[in-house]
Design a protein around this motif. Structure first.
Motif: not given
Length: 238
Positions: A101-115, A147-160
């Motif tokens: 589970v940890a590996a799955l979300f690490k990958e998803a969160e890293e890709e989200t941050k890049q985007a 920069f502020g737009y879009p929020s990284g926290h909001s984006s990653r929390a939504t993906v999670d």
């Protein structure tokens, strides 16, 4: 007709993302998917417009009216991951007990941050800086922030939340509310505007939807479900 130039400009941003994932065959998102998600995201308010000023003013009010509890929680969430959703799922939802589970979300969160980073650098929308906030007291630190737009926290929390709902469908509504709360507390903390967090929700939803179409993600979800069953955390079937 204004959409096409923006879309083409965003497509030109794809090579840096590809370079960042060079040799990574199990990525959940393609460069094209990221570019399309970025192009669909609406532009923020025109700088200096009445709408723009009202958006920043809303953050000033939220920061001024913050509760001590919300502000402390916002500080704790400065760094977070999918396992911070444990209050919704249960105490046994721990990274050290669930490596798949940890590996799955690490990958998803890293890709989200890049985007998110690509999108932030495209729009270059300044973050808010409420009076008496850390930004106002330490402008040299604020200048180093993204920069502020879009929020990284909001984006990653939504993906999670969307991906966690695949594993815990009975908690889908609570997971999404938890994600929204994480985004909202970024406004309370004075580091994002409402437009920033709303854009994060939309961007995160688009990214998670594309991830779910990935065979690599589906493979990892299957492994995660088996791990959760073995740990006694799988949802109870009717």
């Amino acid at each position: 007709m204004m959409f096409k130039p923006t879309f083409l400009a965003l497509l030109l941003l794809a090579p840096p993302l590809a370079a960042a994932r060079d040799g990574h065959a199990n990525a959940y998102l393609s460069d094209t998917q990221v570019s399309v998600a970025m192009a669909v995201l609406p532009a923020p308010s025109t700088p200096g417009s009445a709408e723009d000023k009202a958006d920043y003013a809303a953050t000033d009010r939220a920061f001024a009216d913050r509760s001590a509890a919300d502000f402390e929680q916002a500080k704790k969430e400065e760094k977070f991951n999918a396992f911070d959703f444990a209050p919704v799922i249960g105490d046994g939802f721990r990274a050290d007990k669930l490596p798949h589970v940890a590996a799955l979300f690490k990958e998803a969160e890293e890709e989200t941050k890049q985007a998110v980073d690509l999108s932030k650098n495209h729009w270059k929308r300044p973050r808010p800086c409420p009076p008496a906030s850390e930004c106002a007291d330490h402008p040299e630190k604020a200048a180093k922030k993204s920069f502020g737009y879009p929020s990284g926290h909001s984006s990653r929390a939504t993906v999670d939340a969307i991906l966690l709902a695949q594993l815990f469908p009975q908690d889908a509504d609570a997971l999404m509310q938890h994600a929204r709360d994480i985004g909202w507390r970024r406004v309370v903390k004075g580091v994002h505007t409402l437009q920033d967090i709303y854009a994060g929700r939309e961007f995160g939803t688009a990214l998670a939807t594309d991830m779910l179409a990935s065979p690599a993600l589906q493979h990892d979800l299957a492994a995660a479900r088996e791990e959760l069953r073995a740990a006694g955390l799988a949802p109870k079937t009717p």
